[in-house]
Enzyme design. Structure first.
Site, short mmCIF file in Angstrom:
data_model
loop_
_atom_site.label_atom_id
_atom_site.label_comp_id
_atom_site.label_asym_id
_atom_site.label_seq_id
_atom_site.Cartn_x
_atom_site.Cartn_y
_atom_site.Cartn_z
N PRO A 24 12.16 -3.02 0.39
CA PRO A 24 11.40 -3.05 -0.83
C PRO A 24 10.33 -4.14 -0.86
O PRO A 24 10.62 -5.30 -0.58
CB PRO A 24 12.45 -3.31 -1.91
CG PRO A 24 13.74 -3.51 -1.22
CD PRO A 24 13.53 -3.45 0.24
N GLU A 25 9.13 -3.75 -1.16
CA GLU A 25 8.07 -4.69 -1.48
C GLU A 25 7.81 -4.53 -2.98
O GLU A 25 8.54 -3.81 -3.64
CB GLU A 25 6.82 -4.38 -0.62
CG GLU A 25 7.13 -4.45 0.87
CD GLU A 25 5.95 -4.18 1.78
OE1 GLU A 25 4.82 -4.49 1.40
OE2 GLU A 25 6.17 -3.66 2.89
#
Length: 488
Positions: free
Chosen positions: A2-3
């Site tokens: 996840p960014e």
DNA sequence: AAGCCGCCCTGTAGGC
DNA sequence: TGCCTACAGGGCGGCT
């Protein structure tokens, strides 16, 4: 992994699912994951209600009543999901928040990198090291050109690790750094303090644009990301370099390379993103568009503002004047029949030799394209030496003639096909069939738009078209050119 | 002080 | 088939 866009997607999903829910009790199955130690962590959360879920960078902030906040970082593989309380738990479930309504909020994380910190609301920005020094969010409001210019000037770091550093800009990870560097034509190893002002501006715009598009697409699913509803994100379908090693660059066709920069897998186009040994402050804008699209009008408009124009058609004529190596090569390949009595090239004769003859056309291109590229590159170098701020490379076949990797940004003048057809028939007094044939012989408009940085819509009045160009000049930092023209 | 590197973890892909 | 190594990469601590 996840960014920011994936974390934001999770935040939105969780808000819909558990906002207002109350915790009955908590199970901690992997002790190192939480802080303070599990006994205190569980005790503090007992009976608390989730009032809101916020986000800062890649951190989730669960807000509970009684001034309690849980800071949660998913790191590589962390996921939340909501299940009935009696659903069987999976192998990598590490924390379970049993809710009073018979459901359970579960945290799973195969690699156990994620962390949860419980603390008094308001103290997190001081007590969590990552939050304390975190840079601005990648939005138009928070991430200003002034700020970018300031931090870039101060750092000798390679741009890739510079952008991965959350203290500079919040929320970017490996995927979006590769993508935005490709969009901005910056080599991942380019030192931050050697990046010209116009590229910093491009990069800022691209970061803001890319992150907001990715959020709209519910994030990127690579490896294992899924939303709080267990769905995959959609944005991976829009990646231009990440995971595309060996595939042709969308913009110029050169195969994408993969290397390692700062211990991270790094994807880039070696042609579009060449390392700049002596960075140039001159920005070259590639201008293209379909036949009769209005490109020439836009080009003329730039000229009235004092912007030098490199005209691809003119260069193509110059490289085959009598006595040039270009004309000699063409004569040797196609014979004396293409030379007129006065020694100049007989364009009509040459045209009929290559028209509808792919092999002959390829031979002609093999002679012409390198000569044109060399001449154009030389002209660009001259302007760079003079520190001219903006140069327009006007090329009707920018993509077809491999000019895309020579320029810093691409502007496409666009026109719906029916209007284009009408304008072409009126301009050249041709039949509909003939005009259509010429339109169809070019790279389709939507393909050009896909590879463009800016699209100018020329379906309205001339004034409306010019207004779009003025807007671009202003936003790209060339407003001084506009003032100069007004005074002249 | 800025910048670099190894570590935390586990699953999977690829080589032999 | 199985064993081994490399790789995936966010953030932090420790080192220069």
């Amino acid at each position: 992994m996840p960014e920011l866009p994936e974390v934001e997607t999770v935040r939105r999903g969780l808000t819909r699912l558990v906002e207002g829910a109350t915790i009955d009790h908590v199970d901690v199955l992997y002790e190192k994951m939480v802080d303070p130690e599990p006994e205190s962590f569980k005790e503090q959360l007992k009976g608390k209600t989730i009032e809101a879920i916020d986000r800062r960078g890649k951190y989730l902030l669960f807000r509970f009543n009684d001034d309690l906040t849980m800071v949660s970082h998913l790191r590589m593989e962390g996921k939340y999901d909501v299940q009935p309380d009696d659903a069987p738990i999976t192998k990598h479930t590490h924390v379970i928040f049993h809710l009073t309504d018979g459901r359970a909020l579960r945290y799973t994380d195969t690699r156990k990198f994620g962390r949860m910190n419980l603390l008094k609301t308001g103290t997190e920005s001081q007590l969590i090291a990552g939050l304390k020094k975190m840079g601005p969010e990648p939005t138009a409001e928070a991430l200003t050109v002034d700020y970018m210019t300031k931090i870039f000037a101060k750092s000798k770091k390679a741009i890739k690790p510079f952008l991965l550093d959350q203290n500079n800009i919040a929320g970017l990870g490996n995927i979006y750094v590769d993508e935005t560097l490709w969009m901005s034509r910056i080599n991942p190893l380019q030192h931050a303090n050697t990046i010209p002002a116009f590229r910093i501006r491009q990069l800022r715009d691209n970061i803001i644009k890319e992150i907001s598009h990715a959020i709209s697409g519910h994030g990127t699913t690579v490896h294992s990301f899924s939303t709080a509803y267990g769905e995959a994100g959609q944005f991976q379908n829009q990646l231009n370099v990440y995971g595309r090693k060996g595939e042709p660059c969308v913009r110029c066709g050169t195969p994408i390379e993969k290397t390692k920069v700062a211990q991270r897998g790094t994807h880039f186009c070696p042609a579009c993103q060449a390392l700049q040994e002596i960075p140039s402050e001159t920005m070259v804008l590639g201008l293209t568009g379909g036949i009769a699209s209005g490109k020439s009008m836009v080009s003329a408009f730039f000229k009235t503002h004092g912007v030098p124009i490199i005209d691809a058609d003119q260069v193509a004529r110059e490289v085959v004047v009598p006595g040039s190596t270009g004309l000699t090569q063409i004569q040797q390949t196609f014979g004396w029949q293409i030379i007129q009595p006065d020694g100049t090239l007989d364009r009509k004769a040459l045209g009929s030799l290559v028209f509808g003859q792919p092999e002959a056309l390829a031979k002609l291109n093999a002679i012409m394209l390198p000569l044109i590229q060399a001449a154009v590159t030389a002209q660009m170098a001259t302007y760079r030496k003079q520190n001219v701020p903006l140069v327009v490379y006007d090329a009707p076949t920018l993509f077809e003639s491999k000019g895309a990797s020579l320029v810093d940004e691409i502007m496409v003048v666009s026109l719906p096909e029916d209007i284009q057809l009408a304008r072409l028939m009126a301009r050249d007094q041709t039949t509909e069939a003939d005009a259509m044939k010429r339109i169809k012989s070019q790279l389709p408009l939507d393909e050009k738009i896909k590879r463009a940085d800016i699209v100018i819509d020329n379906s309205g009045t001339v004034e409306k078209t010019k207004a779009q160009v003025v807007k671009w000049l202003d936003e790209a930092g060339f407003s001084t050119l506009l003032n100069t023209a007004k005074q002249a």
